[in-house]
Scaffold this motif. Structure first.
Motif, PDB file in Angstrom:
ATOM      1  N   PRO A   1       0.820  -1.222   0.000  1.00  0.00           N
ATOM      2  CA  PRO A   1       0.000   0.000   0.000  1.00  0.00           C
ATOM      3  C   PRO A   1       0.852   1.270   0.000  1.00  0.00           C
ATOM      4  O   PRO A   1       0.452   2.300  -0.549  1.00  0.00           O
ATOM      5  CB  PRO A   1      -0.830  -0.122   1.290  1.00  0.00           C
ATOM      6  N   GLU A   2       2.064   1.183   0.595  1.00  0.00           N
ATOM      7  CA  GLU A   2       2.931   2.356   0.687  1.00  0.00           C
ATOM      8  C   GLU A   2       3.469   2.776  -0.679  1.00  0.00           C
ATOM      9  O   GLU A   2       3.984   3.885  -0.828  1.00  0.00           O
ATOM     10  CB  GLU A   2       4.082   2.110   1.683  1.00  0.00           C
ATOM     11  N   GLU A   3       3.305   1.926  -1.692  1.00  0.00           N
ATOM     12  CA  GLU A   3       3.793   2.265  -3.037  1.00  0.00           C
ATOM     13  C   GLU A   3       2.841   3.214  -3.775  1.00  0.00           C
ATOM     14  O   GLU A   3       3.153   3.702  -4.845  1.00  0.00           O
ATOM     15  CB  GLU A   3       3.967   0.989  -3.880  1.00  0.00           C
ATOM     16  N   THR A   4       1.662   3.442  -3.232  1.00  0.00           N
ATOM     17  CA  THR A   4       0.727   4.382  -3.866  1.00  0.00           C
ATOM     18  C   THR A   4       0.697   5.653  -3.024  1.00  0.00           C
ATOM     19  O   THR A   4       0.382   5.600  -1.822  1.00  0.00           O
ATOM     20  CB  THR A   4      -0.690   3.755  -3.950  1.00  0.00           C
ATOM     21  N   GLU A   5       1.024   6.754  -3.664  1.00  0.00           N
ATOM     22  CA  GLU A   5       1.153   8.020  -2.934  1.00  0.00           C
ATOM     23  C   GLU A   5      -0.114   8.331  -2.128  1.00  0.00           C
ATOM     24  O   GLU A   5      -1.226   8.293  -2.673  1.00  0.00           O
ATOM     25  CB  GLU A   5       1.425   9.144  -3.950  1.00  0.00           C
ATOM     26  N   GLY A   6       0.063   8.602  -0.866  1.00  0.00           N
ATOM     27  CA  GLY A   6      -1.051   9.042  -0.019  1.00  0.00           C
ATOM     28  C   GLY A   6      -1.888   7.927   0.570  1.00  0.00           C
ATOM     29  O   GLY A   6      -2.628   8.157   1.526  1.00  0.00           O
ATOM     30  N   LEU A   7      -1.773   6.722   0.020  1.00  0.00           N
ATOM     31  CA  LEU A   7      -2.712   5.676   0.480  1.00  0.00           C
ATOM     32  C   LEU A   7      -2.560   5.376   1.967  1.00  0.00           C
ATOM     33  O   LEU A   7      -3.561   5.233   2.682  1.00  0.00           O
ATOM     34  CB  LEU A   7      -2.526   4.402  -0.364  1.00  0.00           C
ATOM     35  N   THR A   8      -1.326   5.312   2.463  1.00  0.00           N
ATOM     36  CA  THR A   8      -1.153   5.001   3.887  1.00  0.00           C
ATOM     37  C   THR A   8      -1.002   6.269   4.738  1.00  0.00           C
ATOM     38  O   THR A   8      -0.610   6.206   5.898  1.00  0.00           O
ATOM     39  CB  THR A   8       0.083   4.090   4.101  1.00  0.00           C
ATOM     40  N   GLY A   9      -1.352   7.407   4.140  1.00  0.00           N
ATOM     41  CA  GLY A   9      -1.323   8.687   4.876  1.00  0.00           C
ATOM     42  C   GLY A   9      -2.622   8.869   5.663  1.00  0.00           C
ATOM     43  O   GLY A   9      -3.241   7.889   6.093  1.00  0.00           O
ATOM     44  N   PRO A  10      -3.039  10.146   5.853  1.00  0.00           N
ATOM     45  CA  PRO A  10      -4.259  10.402   6.623  1.00  0.00           C
ATOM     46  C   PRO A  10      -5.448   9.622   6.051  1.00  0.00           C
ATOM     47  O   PRO A  10      -5.608   9.546   4.834  1.00  0.00           O
ATOM     48  CB  PRO A  10      -4.477  11.915   6.431  1.00  0.00           C
ATOM     49  N   GLY A  11      -6.222   9.045   6.929  1.00  0.00           N
ATOM     50  CA  GLY A  11      -7.414   8.326   6.483  1.00  0.00           C
ATOM     51  C   GLY A  11      -7.207   6.824   6.323  1.00  0.00           C
ATOM     52  O   GLY A  11      -8.175   6.062   6.245  1.00  0.00           O
ATOM     53  N   TRP A  12      -5.936   6.358   6.295  1.00  0.00           N
ATOM     54  CA  TRP A  12      -5.683   4.924   6.132  1.00  0.00           C
ATOM     55  C   TRP A  12      -6.192   4.178   7.364  1.00  0.00           C
ATOM     56  O   TRP A  12      -5.874   4.554   8.492  1.00  0.00           O
ATOM     57  CB  TRP A  12      -4.189   4.698   5.915  1.00  0.00           C
ATOM     58  N   ASN A  13      -7.001   3.201   7.143  1.00  0.00           N
ATOM     59  CA  ASN A  13      -7.679   2.441   8.199  1.00  0.00           C
ATOM     60  C   ASN A  13      -8.649   3.293   9.010  1.00  0.00           C
ATOM     61  O   ASN A  13      -9.045   2.914  10.116  1.00  0.00           O
ATOM     62  CB  ASN A  13      -6.667   1.724   9.117  1.00  0.00           C
ATOM     63  N   GLU A  14      -9.020   4.452   8.460  1.00  0.00           N
ATOM     64  CA  GLU A  14     -10.104   5.252   9.050  1.00  0.00           C
ATOM     65  C   GLU A  14     -11.233   5.381   8.035  1.00  0.00           C
ATOM     66  O   GLU A  14     -12.387   5.149   8.314  1.00  0.00           O
ATOM     67  CB  GLU A  14      -9.597   6.631   9.466  1.00  0.00           C
ATOM     68  N   ARG A  15     -10.864   5.799   6.801  1.00  0.00           N
ATOM     69  CA  ARG A  15     -11.876   5.799   5.738  1.00  0.00           C
ATOM     70  C   ARG A  15     -11.365   5.082   4.480  1.00  0.00           C
ATOM     71  O   ARG A  15     -12.111   4.934   3.521  1.00  0.00           O
ATOM     72  CB  ARG A  15     -12.324   7.229   5.421  1.00  0.00           C
ATOM     73  N   ALA A  16     -10.112   4.637   4.487  1.00  0.00           N
ATOM     74  CA  ALA A  16      -9.552   3.866   3.375  1.00  0.00           C
ATOM     75  C   ALA A  16      -9.013   2.549   3.929  1.00  0.00           C
ATOM     76  O   ALA A  16      -8.201   2.550   4.864  1.00  0.00           O
ATOM     77  CB  ALA A  16      -8.427   4.643   2.703  1.00  0.00           C
ATOM     78  N   PHE A  17      -9.479   1.446   3.350  1.00  0.00           N
ATOM     79  CA  PHE A  17      -9.165   0.123   3.925  1.00  0.00           C
ATOM     80  C   PHE A  17      -8.826  -0.865   2.828  1.00  0.00           C
ATOM     81  O   PHE A  17      -9.140  -0.661   1.670  1.00  0.00           O
ATOM     82  CB  PHE A  17     -10.403  -0.432   4.656  1.00  0.00           C
ATOM     83  N   THR A  18      -8.233  -1.997   3.245  1.00  0.00           N
ATOM     84  CA  THR A  18      -8.169  -3.160   2.370  1.00  0.00           C
ATOM     85  C   THR A  18      -8.668  -4.361   3.167  1.00  0.00           C
ATOM     86  O   THR A  18      -8.521  -4.401   4.388  1.00  0.00           O
ATOM     87  CB  THR A  18      -6.737  -3.437   1.864  1.00  0.00           C
ATOM     88  N   PHE A  19      -9.277  -5.316   2.463  1.00  0.00           N
ATOM     89  CA  PHE A  19      -9.685  -6.547   3.168  1.00  0.00           C
ATOM     90  C   PHE A  19      -8.727  -7.673   2.813  1.00  0.00           C
ATOM     91  O   PHE A  19      -8.995  -8.834   3.104  1.00  0.00           O
ATOM     92  CB  PHE A  19     -11.130  -6.937   2.816  1.00  0.00           C
ATOM     93  N   TYR A  20      -7.570  -7.345   2.217  1.00  0.00           N
ATOM     94  CA  TYR A  20      -6.648  -8.373   1.718  1.00  0.00           C
ATOM     95  C   TYR A  20      -5.717  -8.935   2.788  1.00  0.00           C
ATOM     96  O   TYR A  20      -4.909  -9.807   2.495  1.00  0.00           O
ATOM     97  CB  TYR A  20      -5.861  -7.830   0.519  1.00  0.00           C
ATOM     98  N   ASP A  21      -5.786  -8.405   4.016  1.00  0.00           N
ATOM     99  CA  ASP A  21      -5.068  -9.080   5.103  1.00  0.00           C
ATOM    100  C   ASP A  21      -5.948  -9.066   6.349  1.00  0.00           C
ATOM    101  O   ASP A  21      -7.005  -8.413   6.379  1.00  0.00           O
ATOM    102  CB  ASP A  21      -3.673  -8.464   5.346  1.00  0.00           C
ATOM    103  N   VAL A  22      -5.516  -9.812   7.361  1.00  0.00           N
ATOM    104  CA  VAL A  22      -6.375 -10.003   8.535  1.00  0.00           C
ATOM    105  C   VAL A  22      -6.659  -8.683   9.256  1.00  0.00           C
ATOM    106  O   VAL A  22      -7.828  -8.347   9.501  1.00  0.00           O
ATOM    107  CB  VAL A  22      -5.777 -11.064   9.488  1.00  0.00           C
ATOM    108  N   PRO A  23      -5.627  -7.867   9.577  1.00  0.00           N
ATOM    109  CA  PRO A  23      -5.943  -6.621  10.299  1.00  0.00           C
ATOM    110  C   PRO A  23      -6.853  -5.706   9.479  1.00  0.00           C
ATOM    111  O   PRO A  23      -7.784  -5.085  10.018  1.00  0.00           O
ATOM    112  CB  PRO A  23      -4.572  -5.955  10.511  1.00  0.00           C
ATOM    113  N   GLY A  24      -6.611  -5.634   8.163  1.00  0.00           N
ATOM    114  CA  GLY A  24      -7.431  -4.775   7.298  1.00  0.00           C
ATOM    115  C   GLY A  24      -8.877  -5.233   7.277  1.00  0.00           C
ATOM    116  O   GLY A  24      -9.811  -4.421   7.389  1.00  0.00           O
ATOM    117  N   ALA A  25      -9.087  -6.532   7.150  1.00  0.00           N
ATOM    118  CA  ALA A  25     -10.456  -7.062   7.083  1.00  0.00           C
ATOM    119  C   ALA A  25     -11.195  -6.789   8.396  1.00  0.00           C
ATOM    120  O   ALA A  25     -12.388  -6.449   8.394  1.00  0.00           O
ATOM    121  CB  ALA A  25     -10.411  -8.559   6.785  1.00  0.00           C
ATOM    122  N   GLU A  26     -10.482  -6.906   9.524  1.00  0.00           N
ATOM    123  CA  GLU A  26     -11.134  -6.662  10.823  1.00  0.00           C
ATOM    124  C   GLU A  26     -11.496  -5.189  10.996  1.00  0.00           C
ATOM    125  O   GLU A  26     -12.578  -4.844  11.473  1.00  0.00           O
ATOM    126  CB  GLU A  26     -10.185  -7.080  11.962  1.00  0.00           C
TER     127      GLU A  26
END
Ligand SMILES: Cc1cc2nc3c(=O)[nH]c(=O)nc-3n(C[C@H](O)[C@H](O)[C@H](O)COP(=O)(O)OP(=O)(O)OC[C@H]3O[C@@H](n4cnc5c(N)ncnc54)[C@H](O)[C@@H]3O)c2cc1C
Length: 436
Positions: A125-150
């Motif tokens: 996810p860190e390879e896409t600019e901004g994706l892991t910045g503000p909002g990551w796991n608050e309003r932007a998520f992935t379900f492709y790993d266990v913590p993300g899906a939870e």
């Protein structure tokens, strides 16, 4: 190549040394199949993985919707391996191809006669600019790993309305249909909660269609439209602005979201780049598409998500590959010619919500087509929604733990794609034209 020493109970001094990197879907199946094939004194089989948690990854799709719990889909890795297989919990640091050795982060060196690469992919996810910045796991998520899906499960539960964007940044990704399944299940989920009219759903893809192949793409686009899910194509995400809730493409188009469900870029395991000659630029391991022998060295084989092959990265692919790979490891050790046995067979249920699913079945030559599976008289419709396909998807988890991982054959699920039952477009057009 050493000849195996017969007689002893544990690996003989001259036993073949087979090292398998990765104890996920592919590594476990291959280890168990090899253990069935060789007596312990004939071959020492070692599986290396960094942790002891085997995740049934197709189950991650269901976690955000409260349809599966993490406890149900995770089991101890070492318990999936047959007796007589050594499990080493360690990080692979590098492969020294010329010396035929694997170096582990803990300092151990593992010499091998045959190496099997089954280390899957890493999410980036860190390879896409901004994706892991503000909002990551608050309003932007992935379900492709266990913590993300939870985390996504909690966010969906709290969501009361707005624009939900389901997105994949770029291919290759594992299970390329999983983001579509997520969009279909989101439609069902918000309907169940009585919120569907307050939720705008969009599927945003870099492809020029809903899927990579034309017949399936048309069917899937039809389903998206039926379910009022907007399809946005040729959107190559360049950056994400989590604060403003924007996906921005390389050509400066914008897609607004209140909740983003994304599939990040995928790469091969980082040790591949540290192992000269092993992998390609993305860290995947090029292999012969039919024999699965790597291009790197004749005694190195690759399968599953870690392999660079012209077919989807999927558990079913990994399972069908395992049969050919094990046969070819045995042939290699016996000095025999390898079998070009893998035909690119892939097979996947696509959950579409409301207790239904599609099924696709294809290989290197044949794209997913309508028809029936596994034969023309088979019970499962291809590329058509049915309840039976949904039940098949649910049942698959049991088969995974109890039949496929232990390395048993599954009657009715052949490693080669069954040709019968597929309606080829030309034949289907002829049939339609001749119907009064
Ligand atoms: C959400 C989701 C849904 C999916 N749905 C489906 C589906 O419906 N049908 C289907 O067929 N497939 C599906 N898949 C894909 C499927 O799960 C994978 O394709 C399959 O697990 C690949 O197996 P593998 O052995 O190649 O990799 P994995 O099973 O991922 O195993 C790789 C292993 O290597 C280990 N490893 C990596 N690097 C190192 C290192 N340096 N040192 C030590 N260990 C290392 C990892 O810990 C891991 O255990 C889905 C995947 C996801 C994420």
């Amino acid at each position: 190549m050493p000849a195996p020493a017969g007689g002893g109970e544990t690996p003989g001094e001259m036993a073949y040394r087979i090292v398998i990197l990765g104890g996920g879907t592919g590594g476990t199946m291959v280890a168990n199949r090899l253990r069935r094939r060789y007596e312990p004194e004939e071959a020492a089989i070692t599986v290396v993985d960094r942790d002891d948690h085997h995740v049934y990854q197709p189950g991650l799709l269901f976690v955000p919707f409260g349809l599966a719990s993490v406890e149900e889909i995770v089991r101890p890795r070492h318990r999936q391996l047959r007796p007589g297989i050594e499990f080493r919990q360690d990080e692979v640091e590098r492969v020294a191809l010329e010396e035929g050795r694997v170096l582990l982060a803990g300092g151990t060196e593992l010499p091998y006669d045959v190496l099997v690469v089954a280390t899957g992919t890493v999410l980036q996810p860190e390879e896409t600019e901004g994706l892991t910045g503000p909002g990551w796991n608050e309003r932007a998520f992935t379900f492709y790993d266990v913590p993300g899906a939870e985390q996504l499960a909690r966010a969906l539960e709290a969501f009361e309305g707005g624009r939900v964007v389901v997105n994949l940044i770029d291919l290759p990704i594992k299970c390329p249909v999983a983001p579509l399944e997520f969009a279909f299940l989101a439609d069902w989920y918000f309907t169940e909660r009585g919120l569907r009219d307050r939720v705008e759903l969009a599927f945003v893809t870099p492809l020029d269609a809903a899927f990579t192949t034309p017949v399936a793409a048309e069917r899937l686009a039809g389903l998206l439209a039926e379910k009022r899910i907007e399809l946005v194509t040729e959107f190559a995400t360049g950056r994400v602005d989590g604060e403003r809730g924007l996906l921005v493409s390389w050509d400066e188009r914008e897609e607004r979201f209140d909740l983003l469900v994304t599939v990040p870029l995928h790469g091969g395991a980082p040790y591949v780049a540290r192992s000269p000659g092993l992998g390609d630029d993305l860290g995947f391991v090029p292999a012969d598409p039919r024999t699965l022998q790597s291009r790197a060295a004749p005694n190195v084989f690759a399968l599953g998500d870690a392999a660079s092959l012209p077919i989807s990265k999927a558990g079913s692919v990994t399972h069908f590959e395992a049969e050919t790979l094990v046969e070819n490891v045995a042939r290699f050790l016996a000095g025999a010619e390898l079998e070009p046995g893998y035909d690119g067979h892939a097979n996947c249920f696509i959950e579409t919500g409301f207790g239904k699913a599609l099924l696709i079945d294809f290989n290197y030559e044949t794209e997913p087509l309508p028809g029936r599976f596994p034969t023309a008289l088979g019970p499962l419709p291809l590329l058509r929604e049915s309840r039976l396909n949904h039940l098949g998807k649910l049942m698959f988890q049991w088969l995974y733990w109890h039949v496929l991982l232990p390395g048993r054959d599954l009657p009715g699920l052949p490693a080669q794609m069954p040709a019968s039952g597929k309606e080829h477009p030309a034949a289907a057009a002829r049939k339609e034209a001749s119907t009064p």
